[in-house]
Enzyme design. Structure first.
Site, PDB file in Angstrom:
ATOM      1  N   ASP A 291      37.630  33.066  38.192  1.00  0.00           N
ATOM      2  CA  ASP A 291      37.734  33.745  36.897  1.00  0.00           C
ATOM      3  C   ASP A 291      38.519  32.939  35.863  1.00  0.00           C
ATOM      4  OD1 ASP A 291      36.340  35.961  37.769  1.00  0.00           O
ATOM      5  OD2 ASP A 291      38.140  37.025  38.423  1.00  0.00           O
TER       6      ASP A 291
ATOM      7  N   LYS B 243      40.842  40.881  31.998  1.00  0.00           N
ATOM      8  CA  LYS B 243      39.402  41.099  31.741  1.00  0.00           C
ATOM      9  C   LYS B 243      38.911  42.297  32.552  1.00  0.00           C
ATOM     10  CE  LYS B 243      37.608  39.707  35.920  1.00  0.00           C
ATOM     11  NZ  LYS B 243      37.324  40.700  36.895  1.00  0.00           N
TER      12      LYS B 243
END
Ligand code: C5P
Length: 288
Positions: free
Chosen positions: A138, A11
């Protein structure tokens, strides 16, 4: 023997606002994250042997109880009340390590989803994401994919419209940044008060790539670049190569540039290879 092959996607942060510090020492965040097409390859083999085995193509990645994937497997089986049996997990890492791209979290999230499928889905997606959140901030986002805005500790997630099609040049310098150290180095002067993430959600909704590129923001970028001026050099070089916007991802050290043309993106990759250890061209991913 059963063999499962999975991809764990990296990401980038389009915004990463640190808004303050909580009494427990953790920081409150407001961030927009976007999954990109750079991935680690993971194979899970189920054999007639006991225990959990882990292997990785990178010799410096620990393959024991210190590895987030190993912890994920242990905790998943403990959560479903079963013995982990005959798991041989092999990670082929392509996402740079210690880079602000959530590589370890992505591996963890992908393995949790795969193990849950393997066991006939005993946990709901919500339960799996809650388990993931205990392993790393995350992890829940990497399980969701696409684009999302996150508040608080980073796992109160709302899916949003992803970036429009573009090319993202990811530049990982030779040095890495410890997330913990990067948080500790922040002062209240680095805290964001402007809710740039809410603005980014609007820009994504409108789908204008130049406006999105203009709204990129990361609370860590200035403090990290203060001690690592190469961050500024990479950003300037990406801009020279035609990037419409540049930003450091996460707590660093990866810096990315957004390009509208693939030709320019690949030309930039060749130029940036002179400054950085690893340089990749990726695309934004929609939710699968
Ligand atoms: O969750 P993750 O393992 O990525 O966090 C690494 C470290 O970063 C934590 O141990 C903590 O020191 C810091 N952190 C923080 N506030 C957050 C997330 C992480 O201070 N919201």
């Amino acid at each position: 023997m059963k063999l499962i092959k999975i991809k764990a996607y990296a990401k980038i942060n389009l915004t990463l606002e640190v808004e303050g510090k909580r009494p427990d020492g953790y920081h409150t965040l407001n961030t927009v994250m976007q999954a990109v097409s750079l991935y680690d390859h993971i194979k899970i083999a189920v054999r007639e042997e006991s225990g959990i085995g882990l292997r990785c193509n990178l010799p410096y990645v620990p393959c024991d109880g210190r590895n987030i994937v190993y912890k994920a497997a242990v905790q998943f089986y403990s959560a479903i009340g079963k013995m982990a049996y005959g798991l041989e997990i092999e990670i082929d890492k392509r996402i740079p390590v210690g880079a602000g791209l959530a590589g370890g979290s992505a591996d963890c999230g992908a393995v949790l989803i795969a193990l849950n499928q393997l066991e006939g889905s005993p946990l709901t997606m919500q339960q799996l994401m809650e388990l993931g959140a205990t392993l790393g901030s995350d992890v829940p986002f990497t399980m969701l994919g696409g684009c999302a805005v996150a508040y608080g500790l980073g796992y109160d997630l709302t899916p949003i419209k992803p970036m429009p099609s573009c090319h993202i040049v990811l530049c990982k310098p030779r040095f890495s940044v410890s997330t913990k150290a990067a948080f500790e180095a922040l002062t209240p002067a680095n805290y964001s008060t402007e809710n740039r993430s809410a603005h980014m959600v609007q820009l994504l909704e409108q789908g204008d790539l130049s406006a999105i590129a203009g709204g990129l923001y990361n609370s860590f970028e200035q403090p990290v670049a203060g001690t690592r001026p190469l961050i500024h050099t990479i950003k300037a070089k990406l801009t020279d190569c035609g990037a419409v916007g540049t930003l450091m991802s996460g707590s660093g050290s990866t810096v990315y540039g957004i390009f509208t043309s693939s030709k320019r993106a690949y030309a930039a990759q060749r130029v940036l290879r002179k400054l950085c250890q690893e340089v990749y061209v990726a695309r934004p991913m929609k939710k699968e």
